[in-house]
Design a protein around this motif. Sequence first.
Motif, mmCIF file in Angstrom:
data_model
loop_
_atom_site.group_PDB
_atom_site.id
_atom_site.type_symbol
_atom_site.label_atom_id
_atom_site.label_comp_id
_atom_site.label_asym_id
_atom_site.label_seq_id
_atom_site.Cartn_x
_atom_site.Cartn_y
_atom_site.Cartn_z
ATOM 1 N N GLY A 139 40.402 26.910 30.156
ATOM 2 C CA GLY A 139 40.375 28.163 30.898
ATOM 3 C C GLY A 139 39.583 28.114 32.181
ATOM 4 N N VAL A 140 38.921 26.982 32.472
ATOM 5 C CA VAL A 140 38.064 26.847 33.657
ATOM 6 C C VAL A 140 38.849 26.143 34.756
ATOM 7 C CG1 VAL A 140 35.949 25.863 34.567
ATOM 8 C CG2 VAL A 140 35.980 26.807 32.254
ATOM 9 N N GLY A 195 43.160 37.766 38.483
ATOM 10 C CA GLY A 195 42.997 37.584 37.053
ATOM 11 C C GLY A 195 41.948 36.551 36.697
ATOM 12 N N LYS A 196 41.097 36.189 37.660
ATOM 13 C CA LYS A 196 40.059 35.206 37.423
ATOM 14 C C LYS A 196 38.684 35.817 37.675
ATOM 15 C CE LYS A 196 42.820 31.092 38.383
ATOM 16 N NZ LYS A 196 42.908 29.818 39.154
ATOM 17 N N VAL A 197 37.691 35.205 37.096
ATOM 18 C CA VAL A 197 36.315 35.700 37.168
ATOM 19 C C VAL A 197 35.393 34.552 37.555
ATOM 20 C CG1 VAL A 197 34.415 36.758 35.878
ATOM 21 C CG2 VAL A 197 36.774 37.418 35.393
ATOM 22 N N THR A 198 34.406 34.855 38.389
ATOM 23 C CA THR A 198 33.372 33.884 38.741
ATOM 24 C C THR A 198 32.127 34.156 37.913
ATOM 25 O OG1 THR A 198 34.180 33.687 41.011
ATOM 26 C CG2 THR A 198 31.943 32.955 40.575
ATOM 27 N N HIS A 255 33.586 33.534 26.664
ATOM 28 C CA HIS A 255 33.439 32.161 26.179
ATOM 29 C C HIS A 255 32.807 31.263 27.237
ATOM 30 C CE1 HIS A 255 34.241 28.465 24.083
ATOM 31 N NE2 HIS A 255 35.068 28.030 25.030
ATOM 32 N N VAL A 256 33.231 31.412 28.481
ATOM 33 C CA VAL A 256 32.701 30.576 29.550
ATOM 34 C C VAL A 256 31.242 30.921 29.850
ATOM 35 C CG1 VAL A 256 32.929 30.005 32.003
ATOM 36 C CG2 VAL A 256 34.953 30.132 30.565
ATOM 37 N N CYS A 287 36.933 31.037 35.990
ATOM 38 C CA CYS A 287 37.762 30.954 34.799
ATOM 39 C C CYS A 287 38.712 32.149 34.728
ATOM 40 C CB CYS A 287 36.890 30.921 33.542
ATOM 41 S SG CYS A 287 35.902 32.420 33.313
ATOM 42 N N ARG A 288 39.589 32.139 33.732
ATOM 43 C CA ARG A 288 40.476 33.267 33.506
ATOM 44 C C ARG A 288 39.687 34.450 32.971
ATOM 45 N NH1 ARG A 288 44.245 29.192 30.795
ATOM 46 N NH2 ARG A 288 43.026 29.765 28.965
ATOM 47 N N ASP A 289 40.172 35.634 33.255
ATOM 48 C CA ASP A 289 39.478 36.853 32.823
ATOM 49 C C ASP A 289 39.326 36.896 31.310
ATOM 50 O OD1 ASP A 289 38.256 39.339 33.103
ATOM 51 O OD2 ASP A 289 40.139 40.413 32.827
#
Length: 236
Positions: A220-221, A190-193, A162-163, A155-157
């Motif tokens: 955002g996912v 700018g994304k996170v796992t 929220h995710v 998802c976005r950072d």
Amino acid sequence: MNEIEIVVRIASALALGTVIGLERQWRARMAGLRTNSLVCLGAALFVVLSAMTPGDASPSRVAAQVVSGVGFLGAGVIIRDGASLRGINTAATLWGSAAVGSLCGAGLYLPAALGAGAIVVANLALRPVARTVERHSRVGTDPEEPVHYDFKAICRDADEAHVRALVVQAVSTGGFALRGVHSEDIDASGKVTVTARLAATRRDDKVFETAVSRLSLEPGVSSVSWRVATRDEVDL
């Protein structure tokens, strides 16, 4: 082969196909009364045609072609539902109906009747047996060793918190124990796992397929996936 024999062969195929189809119709399967009756009748007609045609069209050769043709028909009722397949039993029943029809077309009424009865008994009597075995089985694992899953969402950072909450909410059901959740930045994208590790006493993939469908709708996912963790990964 006289006309009476032709009528008897065709009528017996229709009758036995109807017997098989009644059980499928009663259980509201995709291939029900009419489909099984027509498959059985069609197979009998092909074999009767070969018996009435001199030359190379022997009943055994035509029956072999009937088996191939019904295979394509059976493949049409098989549906993929997440990680499982539906309709395989119905496809196998169609295959058996074609065999019964071929026997009727060849004038082998006793084997045809026994075959039709065996198909109905298998669908009725073996159903509760299969459910009992499934309830007591442990798919891919020992009873003492749980199954571990990794559920991953990218998802976005800005949407990480929220995710994370959505991931925990989506997979913390159905008897699964949450072992941990961690996040990891993907370079400078700018994304996170977000990865969640869960454990269960037995394998149940449908919960994760439902969670994937649910999280995929989040704006955002960008990616959602799951897999069964290996024993080496669990021991790390």
